[in-house]
Design a protein around this motif. Sequence first.
Motif, PDB file in Angstrom:
ATOM      1  N   GLY A  67      -0.196 -24.968 -15.967  1.00  0.00           N
ATOM      2  CA  GLY A  67      -1.048 -25.854 -15.081  1.00  0.00           C
ATOM      3  C   GLY A  67      -0.759 -25.306 -13.604  1.00  0.00           C
ATOM      4  O   GLY A  67       0.271 -24.645 -13.101  1.00  0.00           O
ATOM      5  N   LEU A  68      -1.488 -25.975 -12.758  1.00  0.00           N
ATOM      6  CA  LEU A  68      -1.683 -25.871 -11.230  1.00  0.00           C
ATOM      7  C   LEU A  68      -0.078 -26.109 -10.726  1.00  0.00           C
ATOM      8  O   LEU A  68       0.399 -25.393 -10.062  1.00  0.00           O
ATOM      9  N   TYR A  69       0.267 -27.338 -11.033  1.00  0.00           N
ATOM     10  CA  TYR A  69       1.609 -27.622 -10.741  1.00  0.00           C
ATOM     11  C   TYR A  69       2.732 -26.578 -11.014  1.00  0.00           C
ATOM     12  O   TYR A  69       3.780 -26.421 -10.211  1.00  0.00           O
ATOM     13  N   ALA A  70       2.818 -26.258 -12.146  1.00  0.00           N
ATOM     14  CA  ALA A  70       3.879 -25.050 -12.582  1.00  0.00           C
ATOM     15  C   ALA A  70       3.871 -24.085 -11.660  1.00  0.00           C
ATOM     16  O   ALA A  70       4.666 -23.258 -11.300  1.00  0.00           O
ATOM     17  N   GLU A  92       0.642 -26.867   1.947  1.00  0.00           N
ATOM     18  CA  GLU A  92       2.036 -26.777   2.326  1.00  0.00           C
ATOM     19  C   GLU A  92       2.698 -25.692   1.650  1.00  0.00           C
ATOM     20  O   GLU A  92       3.536 -24.681   1.959  1.00  0.00           O
ATOM     21  N   ALA A  93       2.305 -25.497   0.294  1.00  0.00           N
ATOM     22  CA  ALA A  93       2.718 -24.665  -0.682  1.00  0.00           C
ATOM     23  C   ALA A  93       2.146 -22.954  -0.213  1.00  0.00           C
ATOM     24  O   ALA A  93       3.046 -22.021  -0.274  1.00  0.00           O
ATOM     25  N   TYR A  94       0.896 -23.004   0.170  1.00  0.00           N
ATOM     26  CA  TYR A  94       0.410 -21.636   0.299  1.00  0.00           C
ATOM     27  C   TYR A  94      -0.160 -21.349   1.876  1.00  0.00           C
ATOM     28  O   TYR A  94      -0.377 -20.155   2.053  1.00  0.00           O
ATOM     29  N   ALA A 106       6.587 -22.159  -4.690  1.00  0.00           N
ATOM     30  CA  ALA A 106       7.124 -22.942  -3.679  1.00  0.00           C
ATOM     31  C   ALA A 106       8.190 -24.018  -4.240  1.00  0.00           C
ATOM     32  O   ALA A 106       7.858 -25.178  -4.194  1.00  0.00           O
ATOM     33  N   PRO A 107       9.186 -23.674  -4.849  1.00  0.00           N
ATOM     34  CA  PRO A 107      10.131 -24.521  -5.450  1.00  0.00           C
ATOM     35  C   PRO A 107      10.319 -25.776  -4.793  1.00  0.00           C
ATOM     36  O   PRO A 107      10.940 -26.903  -5.190  1.00  0.00           O
ATOM     37  N   ARG A 108      10.530 -25.513  -3.349  1.00  0.00           N
ATOM     38  CA  ARG A 108      11.004 -26.791  -2.375  1.00  0.00           C
ATOM     39  C   ARG A 108      10.079 -27.723  -2.549  1.00  0.00           C
ATOM     40  O   ARG A 108      10.418 -28.880  -2.199  1.00  0.00           O
ATOM     41  N   LEU A 109       8.951 -27.719  -3.098  1.00  0.00           N
ATOM     42  CA  LEU A 109       7.918 -29.016  -3.274  1.00  0.00           C
ATOM     43  C   LEU A 109       7.917 -29.488  -4.645  1.00  0.00           C
ATOM     44  O   LEU A 109       7.270 -30.399  -4.731  1.00  0.00           O
TER      45      LEU A 109
END
Length: 129
Positions: free
Chosen positions: A50-53, A119-121, A59-62
């Motif tokens: 999924g998108l969250y994975a 924030e991630a991208y 961006a593992p910080r998120l």
Amino acid sequence: MELVGGIQRMEHAIQTPVWDPAWRPGVSRAVALLKAAFAEHVDRTEGPSGLYAGVVGDAPRLARYLTVLVDDHETVRSALDGLEGRLDSCDHEAVRCEATQLIQAMWEHRQRGADLLYEAYETDLGGET
């Protein structure tokens, strides 16, 4: 149906006057469609592909912020089930109020998701040459 379309359909359905004989069937249809759209949204966002994975991978910080979004999914799913169960109630205004709160929660969830993706991208953390 896309989630945004489902939310907008619900907004439209609850704006129908409650004395209109089409109110209850319209709201019932809108709830059913919104439940289906939301289930599809959850399927696309959660799980190993999924998108969250993808966000966690990029961006593992998120990762900790994703917990809020997953919790939102449970809250919204429960609220949809509760609303569906109360559609036969004679207190149409209470149903409308509950639906309005649910719609607001769903818009806020979408905004949190959009903020997280930004924030991630889109956020430049520096360090690139």
